[in-house]
Design a protein around this motif. Structure first.
Motif, PDB file in Angstrom:
ATOM      1  N   LEU A 187     -83.771  10.591 -74.655  1.00 38.73           N
ATOM      2  CA  LEU A 187     -82.770   9.801 -75.363  1.00 38.73           C
ATOM      3  C   LEU A 187     -81.801   9.153 -74.392  1.00 38.73           C
ATOM      4  O   LEU A 187     -81.428   7.983 -74.550  1.00 38.73           O
ATOM      5  CB  LEU A 187     -82.022  10.692 -76.357  1.00 38.73           C
ATOM      6  N   ILE A 188     -81.383   9.876 -73.350  1.00 43.75           N
ATOM      7  CA  ILE A 188     -80.493   9.294 -72.341  1.00 43.75           C
ATOM      8  C   ILE A 188     -81.167   8.096 -71.681  1.00 43.75           C
ATOM      9  O   ILE A 188     -80.544   7.044 -71.483  1.00 43.75           O
ATOM     10  CB  ILE A 188     -80.116  10.350 -71.284  1.00 43.75           C
ATOM     11  N   ALA A 189     -82.442   8.232 -71.344  1.00 44.58           N
ATOM     12  CA  ALA A 189     -83.172   7.139 -70.697  1.00 44.58           C
ATOM     13  C   ALA A 189     -83.228   5.913 -71.598  1.00 44.58           C
ATOM     14  O   ALA A 189     -83.078   4.773 -71.137  1.00 44.58           O
ATOM     15  CB  ALA A 189     -84.576   7.599 -70.327  1.00 44.58           C
ATOM     16  N   ARG A 190     -83.434   6.136 -72.878  1.00 49.01           N
ATOM     17  CA  ARG A 190     -83.499   5.001 -73.807  1.00 49.01           C
ATOM     18  C   ARG A 190     -82.142   4.308 -73.931  1.00 49.01           C
ATOM     19  O   ARG A 190     -82.066   3.085 -73.999  1.00 49.01           O
ATOM     20  CB  ARG A 190     -83.977   5.485 -75.173  1.00 49.01           C
ATOM     21  N   LEU A 204     -81.421  16.937 -82.494  1.00 51.44           N
ATOM     22  CA  LEU A 204     -81.402  16.193 -81.239  1.00 51.44           C
ATOM     23  C   LEU A 204     -79.993  15.703 -80.931  1.00 51.44           C
ATOM     24  O   LEU A 204     -79.522  15.800 -79.793  1.00 51.44           O
ATOM     25  CB  LEU A 204     -82.370  15.009 -81.308  1.00 51.44           C
ATOM     26  N   ARG A 205     -79.306  15.187 -81.925  1.00 49.85           N
ATOM     27  CA  ARG A 205     -77.933  14.716 -81.712  1.00 49.85           C
ATOM     28  C   ARG A 205     -77.016  15.867 -81.305  1.00 49.85           C
ATOM     29  O   ARG A 205     -76.142  15.702 -80.444  1.00 49.85           O
ATOM     30  CB  ARG A 205     -77.404  14.016 -82.968  1.00 49.85           C
ATOM     31  N   VAL A 216     -78.169   2.699 -81.542  1.00 49.29           N
ATOM     32  CA  VAL A 216     -78.491   4.095 -81.282  1.00 49.29           C
ATOM     33  C   VAL A 216     -79.749   4.507 -82.027  1.00 49.29           C
ATOM     34  O   VAL A 216     -80.579   5.243 -81.502  1.00 49.29           O
ATOM     35  CB  VAL A 216     -77.307   5.000 -81.687  1.00 49.29           C
ATOM     36  N   GLN A 217     -79.900   4.028 -83.264  1.00 53.17           N
ATOM     37  CA  GLN A 217     -81.040   4.429 -84.061  1.00 53.17           C
ATOM     38  C   GLN A 217     -82.357   4.068 -83.384  1.00 53.17           C
ATOM     39  O   GLN A 217     -83.345   4.787 -83.481  1.00 53.17           O
ATOM     40  CB  GLN A 217     -80.974   3.782 -85.449  1.00 53.17           C
ATOM     41  N   GLU A 218     -82.372   2.939 -82.667  1.00 52.26           N
ATOM     42  CA  GLU A 218     -83.575   2.541 -81.944  1.00 52.26           C
ATOM     43  C   GLU A 218     -83.896   3.551 -80.845  1.00 52.26           C
ATOM     44  O   GLU A 218     -85.069   3.829 -80.567  1.00 52.26           O
ATOM     45  CB  GLU A 218     -83.377   1.158 -81.315  1.00 52.26           C
ATOM     46  N   ALA A 219     -82.856   4.081 -80.217  1.00 55.05           N
ATOM     47  CA  ALA A 219     -83.063   5.032 -79.123  1.00 55.05           C
ATOM     48  C   ALA A 219     -83.482   6.399 -79.650  1.00 55.05           C
ATOM     49  O   ALA A 219     -84.327   7.074 -79.064  1.00 55.05           O
ATOM     50  CB  ALA A 219     -81.794   5.150 -78.286  1.00 55.05           C
ATOM     51  N   VAL A 220     -82.877   6.807 -80.780  1.00 56.25           N
ATOM     52  CA  VAL A 220     -83.163   8.123 -81.329  1.00 56.25           C
ATOM     53  C   VAL A 220     -84.593   8.201 -81.852  1.00 56.25           C
ATOM     54  O   VAL A 220     -85.271   9.220 -81.707  1.00 56.25           O
ATOM     55  CB  VAL A 220     -82.165   8.471 -82.453  1.00 56.25           C
TER      56      VAL A 220
END
Length: 310
Positions: free
Chosen positions: A135-138, A228-229, A146-150
């Motif tokens: 998630l950090i990399a995204r 995850l969050r 954020v939703q795209e990364a999660v």
């Protein structure tokens, strides 16, 4: 003066850099998504992840040395959830107890560098949580939402899941959630005041996850979005939305030198428009973009120092 250098070999993957800094006037420190171990001017402390700017004030000619942890890795090394350090400066002795007090004394005496103090802790450090790292990399890659990364970041190979803590411990750190008793394996950690000890190299899988791992060790196991969050907050210090905001602003800082204007800088850094950059800049630095990127404030020396050391 501000200078960065690559971390020594043992700290690769744990630290982003080692640095030293000296300033004759207060220096504005803006959020960067990182936690630092800082030594100098008579103290050794942990600078937690910031949500807004703060001013570092030192005595004349004081030289500070530090280790900047890779986002998401400080919690495992320090043995305390990163959100407990958010917007705080905590003496090392409060984090590592008597052990931290001794290390701080040795660092201030010149017997150890901050990097060497961190290296001494590494044998006890759990491996990174792969879902949080993904998630950090995204987020660092510049996603707009954020939703795209999660989405999909929580799907990691079951074999990797074997190396990080189970559902009953803080991921990537190995210390149990606040209010829960430690197991004998955890009790062997450092006698820190609020700190928790680190997990052994392997964690536990719940029965369904273990069955899936045995059936297909290379197959993915999905971590729920809420979980995850929560793990992200414990590892990084704040949620994905705040981290994205900070990462985007740091991208603007990195690009500011070659940008012809603020509108172009906003577009290059991934902002919706110049007004979006202005809002985030005010929130994170306390200054307008024009003052922060182009001004000559005696307080804000960070950008100039970074350019000088580049």
């Amino acid at each position: 003066m501000y200078e960065e250098a690559a971390p020594p070999g043992p700290l690769r993957g744990v630290a982003r850099c080692v640095w030293r800094s000296a300033s004759e006037s207060p220096k504005r420190i803006v959020p960067d998504g990182c936690v630092d171990l800082v030594a100098g001017d008579g103290e050794v402390f942990v600078a937690g992840p910031d949500t807004t700017a703060w001013s570092s004030v030192t005595t004349p000619e004081a030289l500070l040395h530090g280790v900047r942890f890779t986002p998401g890795r400080a919690a495992a090394v320090l043995g305390v959830a990163a959100d407990e350090l958010r917007d705080r400066r905590v003496p090392l002795a409060e984090v590592w107890g008597r052990r931290g007090e001794v290390l701080a004394e040795r660092v201030l005496a010149g017997e150890l560098t901050p990097a060497e103090a961190v290296v001494s802790r590494l044998p006890e450090v759990a491996p990174p949580d792969p879902a949080v790292a993904a998630l950090i990399a995204r987020l660092d890659a510049g996603v707009a939402r954020v939703q795209e990364a999660v989405a999909g970041a929580g799907a990691v190979p079951a074999a990797e899941r074997m190396l990080w803590p189970g559902r009953d411990s803080h991921p990537g750190t190995g210390f149990p959630p606040t209010g829960q008793a430690t197991s004998p394996a955890h009790a062997a950690g450092p006698p820190a005041g609020r700190a928790r000890s680190t997990l052994p190299a392997t964690g536990k899988l719940s029965p369904p996850d273990l069955a899936a791992a045995l059936e297909d060790p290379a197959g993915p196991i999905t971590v729920g979005e809420r979980r995850l969050r929560r793990r992200f907050v414990q590892a990084v210090g704040y949620g994905p939305a705040t981290y994205l905001r900070v990462a985007r602003f740091q991208r603007a800082v990195a690009l500011s030198r070659g940008a012809p204007g603020l509108a172009a800088l906003a577009a290059a850094a991934g902002y919706a428009d110049q007004a979006h950059l202005s809002r985030d800049c005010r929130a994170l630095t306390g200054l307008t973009p024009r003052a922060y990127f182009r001004g000559s404030s005696t307080v804000d020396e960070t950008v100039r120092d970074r350019r000088r050391s580049a």
